[in-house]
Design an enzyme around this catalytic site. Sequence first.
Site, mmCIF file in Angstrom:
data_model
loop_
_atom_site.group_PDB
_atom_site.id
_atom_site.type_symbol
_atom_site.label_atom_id
_atom_site.label_comp_id
_atom_site.label_asym_id
_atom_site.label_seq_id
_atom_site.Cartn_x
_atom_site.Cartn_y
_atom_site.Cartn_z
ATOM 1 N N ASP A 160 0.846 -1.194 0.000
ATOM 2 C CA ASP A 160 0.000 0.000 0.000
ATOM 3 C C ASP A 160 0.883 1.247 0.000
ATOM 4 O O ASP A 160 1.982 1.230 -0.549
ATOM 5 C CB ASP A 160 -0.930 -0.031 1.226
ATOM 6 C CG ASP A 160 -2.290 0.575 0.943
ATOM 7 O OD1 ASP A 160 -2.344 1.798 0.706
ATOM 8 O OD2 ASP A 160 -3.296 -0.156 0.972
ATOM 9 N N ASP A 169 -1.322 3.100 17.879
ATOM 10 C CA ASP A 169 -1.966 1.803 17.730
ATOM 11 C C ASP A 169 -1.173 0.853 16.834
ATOM 12 O O ASP A 169 -1.544 -0.316 16.689
ATOM 13 C CB ASP A 169 -3.376 1.968 17.154
ATOM 14 C CG ASP A 169 -4.470 1.795 18.200
ATOM 15 O OD1 ASP A 169 -4.173 1.270 19.284
ATOM 16 O OD2 ASP A 169 -5.626 2.179 17.922
ATOM 17 N N HIS A 201 -3.765 5.778 3.351
ATOM 18 C CA HIS A 201 -4.516 4.585 2.981
ATOM 19 C C HIS A 201 -3.927 3.334 3.634
ATOM 20 O O HIS A 201 -4.648 2.520 4.235
ATOM 21 C CB HIS A 201 -4.523 4.453 1.462
ATOM 22 C CG HIS A 201 -5.489 3.459 0.908
ATOM 23 N ND1 HIS A 201 -5.157 2.149 0.656
ATOM 24 C CD2 HIS A 201 -6.785 3.594 0.516
ATOM 25 C CE1 HIS A 201 -6.199 1.507 0.149
ATOM 26 N NE2 HIS A 201 -7.209 2.371 0.049
ATOM 27 N N ASN A 214 -4.202 -2.005 23.438
ATOM 28 C CA ASN A 214 -3.357 -1.200 24.328
ATOM 29 C C ASN A 214 -4.141 -0.129 25.077
ATOM 30 O O ASN A 214 -3.554 0.735 25.733
ATOM 31 C CB ASN A 214 -2.228 -0.541 23.535
ATOM 32 C CG ASN A 214 -2.745 0.299 22.361
ATOM 33 O OD1 ASN A 214 -3.947 0.511 22.233
ATOM 34 N ND2 ASN A 214 -1.839 0.759 21.521
ATOM 35 N N VAL A 218 -8.416 1.738 18.730
ATOM 36 C CA VAL A 218 -9.243 0.682 18.163
ATOM 37 C C VAL A 218 -8.508 -0.642 18.266
ATOM 38 O O VAL A 218 -7.325 -0.692 18.597
ATOM 39 C CB VAL A 218 -9.573 0.975 16.677
ATOM 40 C CG1 VAL A 218 -10.402 2.241 16.548
ATOM 41 C CG2 VAL A 218 -8.284 1.086 15.838
ATOM 42 N N ALA A 330 -6.491 -8.821 -8.491
ATOM 43 C CA ALA A 330 -7.633 -9.526 -7.911
ATOM 44 C C ALA A 330 -8.017 -10.782 -8.676
ATOM 45 O O ALA A 330 -8.420 -11.782 -8.071
ATOM 46 C CB ALA A 330 -8.831 -8.582 -7.820
ATOM 47 N N VAL A 335 -5.084 -15.708 -6.012
ATOM 48 C CA VAL A 335 -5.394 -14.542 -5.190
ATOM 49 C C VAL A 335 -6.838 -14.655 -4.684
ATOM 50 O O VAL A 335 -7.736 -15.046 -5.432
ATOM 51 C CB VAL A 335 -5.210 -13.235 -5.992
ATOM 52 C CG1 VAL A 335 -5.644 -12.022 -5.178
ATOM 53 C CG2 VAL A 335 -3.752 -13.091 -6.431
ATOM 54 N N SER A 403 -11.257 -1.569 -0.447
ATOM 55 C CA SER A 403 -9.942 -1.402 0.184
ATOM 56 C C SER A 403 -10.007 -1.695 1.674
ATOM 57 O O SER A 403 -9.004 -2.068 2.286
ATOM 58 C CB SER A 403 -9.434 0.031 -0.003
ATOM 59 O OG SER A 403 -8.978 0.248 -1.307
#
Length: 480
Positions: A160, A169, A201, A214, A218, A330, A335, A403
């Site tokens: 990415d 996080d 992203h 932690n 989230v 894809a 995959v 995504s």
Amino acid sequence: MKSLRHKAFAATSAAALFAGMAVTAGFAVPAAAAGPDTTYLVLAPGNSTNQAAKRVAAANGTVVADYGQIGVLVVRSTNPSFSTQVKGGGVQSVASTEGLGAQLDEGETVEVDAAALAQAAGDPTAEPMYAQQWDMDQIDVPQAHQVTTGSADVVVGVLDSGISSSHPDLATQIDKSRSVSCLNGVRDTAEAAWNPTTSDHGTHVAGTIAAAINGVGVTGVAPGVKVAAVKVVDDEGMIYPEAAVCAFLWAAETGIQITNNSYYIDPWQFNCRNNPEQRAVWQAVQRAIRYSANGGVLHFASAGNSNVDLQHKNNDSDGEITNACLVLPAEAPGVVTVGATGPTRQKSYYSSYGQGVVEVTAPGGDTRFRTEGARSTSTDGILSTTFNTSTRTNGWGYKQGTSMSSPHAAGVAALALSAHPGLQPGALKSFMQRTAEPLACPAGVYNPVPLLSGYEANCYGGKVNGFYGHGEVNAYNAVK
């Protein structure tokens, strides 16, 4: 939500001048006026690139990356006749990647006030924003965490735009030894190289997979596993084939077991193998995917955000398309293609689909239009980690798209591999299909946005169908 569309971006640099006649390894190449500095993929017929490299030098090209294990060279040249002059013995095909970069559509990021959302409720791990993570409940993540949160021996490569290594996080979740920038097809392991520069992203994707337990923000689907930043998106937001080739091989050679690929490689959405230039790209990327699969890597990829039936394609911005035209990566063999669902577990209005193409679905968000000119709340999107590239600050926010669905599936696969060590890619892929929760086709034409045209879709198939494949991934089923 915009469709995931792309634009071409041509990389140029200062021109260099050739003089006289170049004679290298028995090849004579006439001098030519210099052109723009261009990247090429040069494919050898086998796994040796020695002869191809000689032809590259003779045609006034420079090898910047030699992936001899799959017979692919990444080359730069200012010779405008390079594609013609390099052909011959030892070269199977050649393609300029100029104009073949795909631009990542960021979509909208809705940042949140972390303090305002802090509730520390609903999740056994007491993550303060968990109450807004409807996606985790939908795929039974809390129940799965009672069995395992994942093993640190499992590493998910996030192909990415980079991952913020300073995010509270994510700072403990990144395997820096397996992180790399693959921009221009060349590996750079410096931490600054694989951190985000113009896009958050990858940071958002990484949080969905493995945000830490932690008490800060989230939780990820698999907070006990590690993620590796494998940067393939450049500062212009472009993904070029040479970066993907580099990334797939890197995953295999560094022991990454799973990758997430929330992008595709073609400025017109589909890669057409009946086009000579695009066929060379397909061959190079497919070789890299096959090599990494043989090396123990399972790849997950987003189906796309264009509400396209991938089994019955119509046309591409590049013209008429046929069954030779596929979404890459894809639709590449091996995959796992992932569609998106919203909080009602219906197909997200934007998600592409297709029987025999989409294999599983996962939460991707669905902030569809409810009334004229109004959207539903952003909380119908996916809450995860963010990085503001303008202020260089970390945070949390909502995004939606396939995504976002693909990393949910990759995270569940990481939990499955943690609970069942030793699963090879083919077996893990099959296991993901068997443990998904089947979802039935809706009756009639699916029209989730009746006020707007262009969102209608037809679902076909039975237990395994065009909208949901084998069903929505389920974390608890994968670990129990």
